[in-house]
Design a protein around this motif. Structure first.
Motif, PDB file in Angstrom:
ATOM      1  N   PHE B 131       0.826  -1.202   0.000  1.00  0.00           N
ATOM      2  CA  PHE B 131       0.000   0.000   0.000  1.00  0.00           C
ATOM      3  C   PHE B 131       0.866   1.260   0.000  1.00  0.00           C
ATOM      4  N   ARG B 132       1.965   1.195   0.732  1.00  0.00           N
ATOM      5  CA  ARG B 132       2.854   2.364   0.752  1.00  0.00           C
ATOM      6  C   ARG B 132       3.350   2.657  -0.667  1.00  0.00           C
ATOM      7  N   ILE B 133       3.738   1.608  -1.386  1.00  0.00           N
ATOM      8  CA  ILE B 133       4.239   1.829  -2.744  1.00  0.00           C
ATOM      9  C   ILE B 133       3.126   2.306  -3.679  1.00  0.00           C
ATOM     10  N   ILE B 134       1.931   1.768  -3.486  1.00  0.00           N
ATOM     11  CA  ILE B 134       0.796   2.232  -4.291  1.00  0.00           C
ATOM     12  C   ILE B 134       0.580   3.736  -4.090  1.00  0.00           C
ATOM     13  N   MET B 135       0.662   4.184  -2.846  1.00  0.00           N
ATOM     14  CA  MET B 135       0.479   5.611  -2.569  1.00  0.00           C
ATOM     15  C   MET B 135       1.620   6.447  -3.138  1.00  0.00           C
ATOM     16  N   GLU B 136       2.826   5.920  -3.057  1.00  0.00           N
ATOM     17  CA  GLU B 136       3.963   6.637  -3.633  1.00  0.00           C
ATOM     18  C   GLU B 136       3.794   6.809  -5.136  1.00  0.00           C
ATOM     19  N   LYS B 137       3.278   5.751  -5.776  1.00  0.00           N
ATOM     20  CA  LYS B 137       3.051   5.831  -7.214  1.00  0.00           C
ATOM     21  C   LYS B 137       1.986   6.881  -7.535  1.00  0.00           C
ATOM     22  N   GLU B 138       0.983   6.975  -6.677  1.00  0.00           N
ATOM     23  CA  GLU B 138      -0.044   7.995  -6.877  1.00  0.00           C
ATOM     24  C   GLU B 138       0.571   9.385  -6.811  1.00  0.00           C
ATOM     25  N   TYR B 139       1.442   9.561  -5.834  1.00  0.00           N
ATOM     26  CA  TYR B 139       2.100  10.857  -5.663  1.00  0.00           C
ATOM     27  C   TYR B 139       2.947  11.186  -6.891  1.00  0.00           C
ATOM     28  N   GLU B 140       3.687  10.194  -7.332  1.00  0.00           N
ATOM     29  CA  GLU B 140       4.556  10.345  -8.488  1.00  0.00           C
ATOM     30  C   GLU B 140       3.759  10.687  -9.748  1.00  0.00           C
ATOM     31  N   LYS B 141       2.635   9.991  -9.918  1.00  0.00           N
ATOM     32  CA  LYS B 141       1.774  10.211 -11.081  1.00  0.00           C
ATOM     33  C   LYS B 141       1.256  11.647 -11.073  1.00  0.00           C
ATOM     34  N   LEU B 142       0.825  12.079  -9.898  1.00  0.00           N
ATOM     35  CA  LEU B 142       0.307  13.429  -9.767  1.00  0.00           C
ATOM     36  C   LEU B 142       1.406  14.441 -10.066  1.00  0.00           C
ATOM     37  N   TRP B 143       2.611  14.154  -9.596  1.00  0.00           N
ATOM     38  CA  TRP B 143       3.731  15.067  -9.795  1.00  0.00           C
ATOM     39  C   TRP B 143       4.042  15.211 -11.284  1.00  0.00           C
ATOM     40  N   ASP B 144       4.099  14.090 -11.988  1.00  0.00           N
ATOM     41  CA  ASP B 144       4.407  14.134 -13.415  1.00  0.00           C
ATOM     42  C   ASP B 144       3.332  14.904 -14.177  1.00  0.00           C
ATOM     43  N   TYR B 145       2.102  14.667 -13.773  1.00  0.00           N
ATOM     44  CA  TYR B 145       0.980  15.353 -14.408  1.00  0.00           C
ATOM     45  C   TYR B 145       1.108  16.868 -14.192  1.00  0.00           C
ATOM     46  N   THR B 146       1.403  17.235 -12.953  1.00  0.00           N
ATOM     47  CA  THR B 146       1.558  18.646 -12.610  1.00  0.00           C
ATOM     48  C   THR B 146       2.636  19.309 -13.448  1.00  0.00           C
ATOM     49  N   GLU B 147       3.795  18.664 -13.494  1.00  0.00           N
ATOM     50  CA  GLU B 147       4.899  19.309 -14.199  1.00  0.00           C
ATOM     51  C   GLU B 147       4.635  19.355 -15.696  1.00  0.00           C
ATOM     52  N   GLY B 148       3.909  18.353 -16.206  1.00  0.00           N
ATOM     53  CA  GLY B 148       3.485  18.401 -17.606  1.00  0.00           C
ATOM     54  C   GLY B 148       2.609  19.622 -17.867  1.00  0.00           C
ATOM     55  N   MET B 149       1.737  19.923 -16.929  1.00  0.00           N
ATOM     56  CA  MET B 149       0.844  21.080 -17.048  1.00  0.00           C
ATOM     57  C   MET B 149       1.650  22.370 -17.169  1.00  0.00           C
ATOM     58  N   LYS B 150       2.782  22.413 -16.444  1.00  0.00           N
ATOM     59  CA  LYS B 150       3.564  23.642 -16.399  1.00  0.00           C
ATOM     60  C   LYS B 150       4.478  23.798 -17.602  1.00  0.00           C
ATOM     61  N   THR B 151       5.052  22.680 -18.046  1.00  0.00           N
ATOM     62  CA  THR B 151       6.142  22.818 -19.012  1.00  0.00           C
ATOM     63  C   THR B 151       5.810  22.325 -20.426  1.00  0.00           C
ATOM     64  N   GLU B 152       4.649  21.674 -20.600  1.00  0.00           N
ATOM     65  CA  GLU B 152       4.341  21.176 -21.941  1.00  0.00           C
ATOM     66  C   GLU B 152       3.182  21.931 -22.589  1.00  0.00           C
ATOM     67  N   LEU B 153       3.197  21.893 -23.913  1.00  0.00           N
ATOM     68  CA  LEU B 153       2.087  22.462 -24.669  1.00  0.00           C
ATOM     69  C   LEU B 153       0.923  21.475 -24.660  1.00  0.00           C
ATOM     70  N   ALA B 154      -0.274  22.005 -24.941  1.00  0.00           N
ATOM     71  CA  ALA B 154      -1.473  21.168 -24.945  1.00  0.00           C
ATOM     72  C   ALA B 154      -1.293  19.945 -25.852  1.00  0.00           C
ATOM     73  N   LYS B 155      -0.711  20.151 -27.024  1.00  0.00           N
ATOM     74  CA  LYS B 155      -0.599  18.989 -27.930  1.00  0.00           C
ATOM     75  C   LYS B 155       0.397  17.946 -27.431  1.00  0.00           C
TER      76      LYS B 155
END
Lengths: 196, 196
Positions: B131-155
Motif C-alpha cells: 500500500f505504501r508503494i501504491i500511494m507513492e506511485k499515486e504521488y509520483e503520477k500526480l507530480w508528473d501530471y503537474t509538471e506536464g501542465m507547467k512545461t508542456e504544450l497542450a498537444k
DNA sequence: CAAAGTATTTGACCTATGTCACATAATCCT
DNA sequence: AGGATTATGTGACATAGGTCAAATACTTTG
C-alpha cells in the motif's frame, strides 16, 4: 542551552497542530533531530544523490527545482518556515533525487535521517500517524497546486502565492517564482507591475 | 468457479509487479476483496460522501472529477484497467470527498473497504509495503501530471495521454478529456484534427 | 569603488489557446 | 423511427502569455 530551545519548541508547536503529541513523547523525540544551518546558495539535497533525510524548517527559505527535457530549470516548490521539506520521492523510495534543494537565504533546519525516523515509528507510535498526516498534506498541497495550474490564470496563481507564502515573493528571484507559476519571467514582471 | 478466478489472477499479477507477494499471502488476501460491477454512467463515489473503499480495476474506465470555483466540471483523473482507484484524500482522511468518481463504461472492480485494508496490514504484513508503494506511485503520477501542465504544450500533453492511456482517447467524451488536459473542448478538437 | 557579471524590466511582435456563435453529428427517449 | 437533447466540430475573432532584443538595475568581486 536556552538558545537551542526555541527551534524545538517550534517543532513541537507544528506537530501539535497536526495531531496532539504527549509532552513526554515529544521530549523523547527531540534527540532524533539535529539542528543544521544552510548558508544562502548552499545546496542541501543535490540532483542524482539519494535523499536520506527530511527536515523541519525553523526559518529561512528553500527552493526545490529540477531540469526539464528542454534543459530549463523549473522550480517545483518553495519551502518556508514551519513546514517539512525533503525530496520526498527520493526519501521514500531511496532512489536518486531528480530534484535539487537549495537555500535561497540562510536557513535553519531540524533534520532527521530515514533510519532515525523509522526508529521513531517503532519507539513512539504517534509518529506513524504524524508522518502519515504530513505525507497526506504533501499530496493535498500538490493536488491543489496542480488544479490551480489547470483552472487559474497566471495572475490568479500569483495572487494565491502572494497570499499563502508572501515571503517567497519578497525573497525569491523572479526567475524562480516564474517557473514555479508556470510562466516566463517577463510575464511575471508584467503581472507584478499591475499588482503592487 | 472458473469465471471468478480471472479478476483475482489479474490483481495478483498487478501486486507482484509492485513487490513480490508470496502465493499463500495472496491466497489469504483474496477474501478481503469484493468483485463489483458498475454500469456505464453509474457513480461509484459521490461528491460530499466519505469514501470508504479503494478498488482495483479489472476492466473498464472511471472518471474522477470535481467542480471548480467557477462551477465548471474538471476531470482530474482517468482510471483504467490494472490500476488502483479511489478518492484518495477522502479515503485516507475519512473526510467528505470533493471528487465524484463515475464509470464511463461498464467497469469491473475488486473493492476493499478501509477496515479490511487495515486488517490486511495487521494480518499480512507485506500489505504495509504494497500500500505504501501504491500511494507513492499515486504521488509520483500526480507530480508528473503537474509538471506536464507547467512545461508542456497542450498537444504534447495530448500526445502523452494518447501514448499512456490510449483507451481514454477512444472512450471518454471530448469535453472530459479537454478538462483533464487543462484546455477547452474546441482546442482539443483542433489538436485532434492535426494529430490523427 | 568600479568593472564585470547577473537579474530584471520593457517594448514590439508572435503564437497558443480561449470565446462565442453556429453547424453538424451522435445519442437518448417515448 | 423521429424529434429532442446533448456532444462535437468549425470559423472568426479576442486575449493571455511567449519570444527576442535591448535597456536598466542590481550584485559580485578584484
Amino acid at each position: 542551552m536556552a538558545i537551542e530551545e526555541q527551534p524545538f519548541k517550534q517543532l513541537q508547536h507544528y506537530l501539535n497542530s497536526i495531531t496532539p503529541i504527549a509532552h513526554k513523547d515529544f521530549k523523547k523525540s527531540r534527540a532524533y533531530f539535529k539542528p543544521t544551518t544552510l548558508q544562502k546558495g548552499e545546496i542541501w539535497i543535490d540532483f542524482h544523490t539519494v535523499c536520506r533525510e527530511i527536515a523541519f524548517i525553523n526559518r529561512g527559505l528553500l527552493k526545490t527545482s529540477y531540469y526539464d527535457e528542454k534543459g530549463r530549470e523549473i522550480t517545483s516548490c518553495f519551502c518556508t518556515s514551519n513546514s517539512m521539506a525533503s525530496s520526498f520521492k527520493s526519501f521514500l523510495t531511496q532512489r536518486p533525487s531528480q530534484l535539487v534543494i537549495q537555500a535561497l537565504e540562510e536557513t535553519s533546519l531540524l533534520t532527521i535521517r530515514r533510519e532515525k525516523l523509522h526508529e521513531l515509528f517503532r519507539k513512539i507510535p504517534i509518529w506513524e500517524r504524524l508522518f502519515r498526516i504530513i505525507m497526506e498534506k504533501e499530496y493535498e498541497k500538490l493536488w491543489d497546486y496542480t488544479e490551480g495550474m489547470k483552472t487559474e490564470l497566471a495572475k490568479e496563481r500569483y495572487q494565491k502565492l502572494l497570499d499563502e507564502q508572501p515571503e517567497v515573493i519578497q525573497k525569491a528571484p523572479v526567475q524562480d517564482i516564474a517557473t514555479y507559476l508556470g510562466i516566463t519571467r517577463e510575464t511575471l514582471s508584467r503581472i507584478r507591475k499591475k499588482t503592487p
